[in-house]
Enzyme design. Structure first.
Site, PDB file in Angstrom:
ATOM      1  N   GLU A 118       0.867  -1.320   0.080  1.00 54.63           N
ATOM      2  CA  GLU A 118       0.055  -0.205  -0.080  1.00 54.63           C
ATOM      3  C   GLU A 118       0.946   1.104   0.067  1.00 54.63           C
ATOM      4  O   GLU A 118       1.855   1.428   0.734  1.00 54.63           O
ATOM      5  CB  GLU A 118      -0.867  -0.216   1.330  1.00 54.63           C
ATOM      6  CG  GLU A 118      -1.912  -1.088   1.263  1.00 54.63           C
ATOM      7  CD  GLU A 118      -2.767  -0.986   2.405  1.00 54.63           C
ATOM      8  OE1 GLU A 118      -4.014  -1.375   2.360  1.00 54.63           O
ATOM      9  OE2 GLU A 118      -2.203  -0.829   3.634  1.00 54.63           O
ATOM     10  N   CYS A 131       3.374   8.548   1.354  1.00 52.22           N
ATOM     11  CA  CYS A 131       4.091   7.638   2.107  1.00 52.22           C
ATOM     12  C   CYS A 131       4.007   6.290   1.551  1.00 52.22           C
ATOM     13  O   CYS A 131       3.091   5.621   1.111  1.00 52.22           O
ATOM     14  CB  CYS A 131       2.917   7.481   3.245  1.00 52.22           C
ATOM     15  SG  CYS A 131       3.446   6.291   4.446  1.00 52.22           S
ATOM     16  N   CYS A 138       6.302  -6.741   7.332  1.00 51.42           N
ATOM     17  CA  CYS A 138       7.680  -6.413   8.094  1.00 51.42           C
ATOM     18  C   CYS A 138       8.039  -7.300   9.049  1.00 51.42           C
ATOM     19  O   CYS A 138       7.253  -7.941   9.775  1.00 51.42           O
ATOM     20  CB  CYS A 138       7.406  -4.903   8.750  1.00 51.42           C
ATOM     21  SG  CYS A 138       8.740  -4.225   9.493  1.00 51.42           S
ATOM     22  N   CYS A 142       6.996  -5.238  15.729  1.00 49.04           N
ATOM     23  CA  CYS A 142       6.597  -3.949  16.779  1.00 49.04           C
ATOM     24  C   CYS A 142       5.054  -4.552  17.057  1.00 49.04           C
ATOM     25  O   CYS A 142       4.239  -4.690  16.198  1.00 49.04           O
ATOM     26  CB  CYS A 142       6.548  -2.612  16.347  1.00 49.04           C
ATOM     27  SG  CYS A 142       8.310  -2.247  15.761  1.00 49.04           S
ATOM     28  N   CYS A 145       1.705  -2.640  15.746  1.00 47.81           N
ATOM     29  CA  CYS A 145       1.568  -2.351  14.453  1.00 47.81           C
ATOM     30  C   CYS A 145       0.973  -3.114  13.577  1.00 47.81           C
ATOM     31  O   CYS A 145       1.294  -4.440  13.852  1.00 47.81           O
ATOM     32  CB  CYS A 145       3.034  -1.906  14.020  1.00 47.81           C
ATOM     33  SG  CYS A 145       3.094  -1.939  12.217  1.00 47.81           S
ATOM     34  N   CYS A 372      -1.118   6.128  10.148  1.00 45.34           N
ATOM     35  CA  CYS A 372       0.422   5.211  10.916  1.00 45.34           C
ATOM     36  C   CYS A 372      -0.170   4.056  11.308  1.00 45.34           C
ATOM     37  O   CYS A 372      -0.821   4.174  12.382  1.00 45.34           O
ATOM     38  CB  CYS A 372       1.260   6.074  11.503  1.00 45.34           C
ATOM     39  SG  CYS A 372       1.995   7.418  10.819  1.00 45.34           S
TER      40      CYS A 372
HETATM   41  S1  SF4 Z   1       6.228   0.021  13.391  1.00 48.60           S
HETATM   42 FE1  SF4 Z   1       5.516  -1.812  11.782  1.00 48.60          FE
HETATM   43  S2  SF4 Z   1       6.122  -1.307   9.927  1.00 48.60           S
HETATM   44 FE2  SF4 Z   1       7.488  -0.168  11.554  1.00 48.60          FE
HETATM   45  S3  SF4 Z   1       9.138  -1.587  11.809  1.00 48.60           S
HETATM   46 FE3  SF4 Z   1       7.694  -1.839  13.597  1.00 48.60          FE
HETATM   47  S4  SF4 Z   1       6.571  -3.642  12.598  1.00 48.60           S
HETATM   48 FE4  SF4 Z   1       7.603  -2.657  10.929  1.00 48.60          FE
END
Ligand code: SF4
Length: 379
Positions: A118, A131, A138, A142, A145, A372
């Site tokens: 995206e 963006c 990923c 985290c 997220c 975000c």
């Molecule tokens: S916030 Fe999300 S996209 Fe960013 S590094 Fe951490 S897991 Fe990856």
């Protein structure tokens, strides 16, 4: 970087940290993967005249077109040979969702192998910011997220990154967003993925995005932001590229104890290591570093953390820093929430009182999961 959902029941131990994805699935070579010299060599390999490389670059980077029918200055036989080998279709739009009365547009793309990613275009009165994603999914895990919950699918190629920008530049030029024709002015690597975990391709993409047309898309390096969760050696390496791009570090808390959980890569590079790499970046580039801080109710929004944040940033970065507080965006199933406004105001006040510039980031596109931390690329 992205801020999203977490099930607080999740056990955060032994998280895999994936720094490079398998090469599987990368698309065929594309013009935008290549430097100007490599383009000339690739065209020569096909038995075509060297100036065809410049013609192709002009179509892609200046006219922003990938449609062979537009390339009437190239004879038909050469055109199909060149397009077939140097301009394969990389991204197909699956759908676009709009919010903020059309001023925010999230596009879901499908790559050649079915991978979904995206990008989000945001128009403001004085600028238009895109963006972009640097990876599909990923591997940084985290816990707050949405992107991190699905793990890493694969790295994006340089051209897949650049093509997100080319498309948005065409949208702006053609005036298909409210506000009429305009110019894509800013790029932030804050979509899906950890840009510095796909280092080589991201740096090449920055060069393609910022090289003057028709070698590249001609967006100023100072208008490009590369965001990271803090891969300290890669931050130093990026500094040594001697580019003028802005560095944004997603810190989210000033203490290692909480950060080890919020941003698992902190187990590898501590807050001190990340901030001294950021200082090296600021000194080398002469640019202030942005610190991103997703404010999460009762998790990282305490007054003592605001004071500690200011203290540590002052120690490491002096005046070469600005904190962006990002109210946590809701994601499905999340038990975490944004801090109440009075708590947010007090946090910002304390950081500023501690001698560090701090503001709240305007958030866009919450209702289309484009804010975000909400990018999950669901098909
Ligand atoms: S916030 Fe999300 S996209 Fe960013 S590094 Fe951490 S897991 Fe990856």
């Amino acid at each position: 970087m992205l801020v999203g959902a977490w099930d607080t029941g999740q056990v955060m131990t032994a998280l895999p940290l994936v720094f490079d994805a398998p090469k599987r699935g990368l698309p065929p070579r594309h013009l935008a993967d290549l430097s100007v010299a490599e383009r000339a060599a690739a065209v020569a390999e096909l038995g075509e005249k060297p100036f065809r490389a410049k013609q192709l670059s002009n179509h892609y980077f200046s006219r922003l077109t990938v449609d062979p029918a537009d390339m009437t200055d190239i004879p038909a036989a050469s055109r199909s040979r060149l397009v077939e080998s140097l301009m394969p279709t990389l991204l197909t739009e699956v759908r676009a969702l709009e919010a903020d009365r059309g001023a925010t547009r999230k596009t879901l793309w499908r790559a050649h192998d079915g991978t979904l990613l995206e990008s989000v275009l945001m128009r403001y009165p004085d600028r238009a910011t895109l963006c972009i994603s640097s990876q599909a999914g990923c591997g940084m895990a985290c816990p707050f997220c949405a992107t991190g919950q699905g793990g890493l699918d694969r790295n994006l190629s340089t051209a897949e990154i650049v093509d997100q920008v080319r498309s948005a530049a065409a949208v702006m030029r053609d005036g298909t967003m409210p506000g009429g024709p305009g110019r894509l002015s800013n790029i932030v690597f804050m979509g899906m993925g950890e840009p510095l975990a796909n280092y080589k391709r991201v740096v090449a993409a920055v060069r393609r995005i910022t090289d003057p047309a028709p070698g590249g898309l001609g967006i100023g390096q100072r208008s490009v932001t590369v965001s990271t969760v803090g891969l300290a050696p890669a931050i130093r390496k990026l500094a040594d590229e001697k580019m003028q791009v802005r560095l944004a570090v997603s810190l989210h808390t000033p203490d290692d104890e909480l950060r080890d959980t919020l941003v698992p890569v902190n187990n590898r590079w501590s807050v001190d290591e990340v901030l001294s790499a950021a200082r090296y970046y600021a000194d080398t580039s002469g640019r202030r570093v942005s610190i991103e801080y997703a404010l999460i109710r009762d998790i990282n929004d305490q007054p003592w953390r605001a004071e500690l944040l200011a203290k540590r940033l002052r120690q490491h970065l002096g005046q070469l820093v600005h904190v962006n507080v990002i109210p946590l965006n809701p994601t499905p199933g999340s038990k975490w929430d944004a801090s109440p406004k009075p708590v947010e105001r007090e946090f910002v006040r304390l950081v500023n009182a501690g001698g560090v510039a701090c503001t709240v980031r305007d958030t866009r596109g919450q209702d289309i999961a484009a804010a975000c931390g909400q990018l999950a690329a669901e098909g």
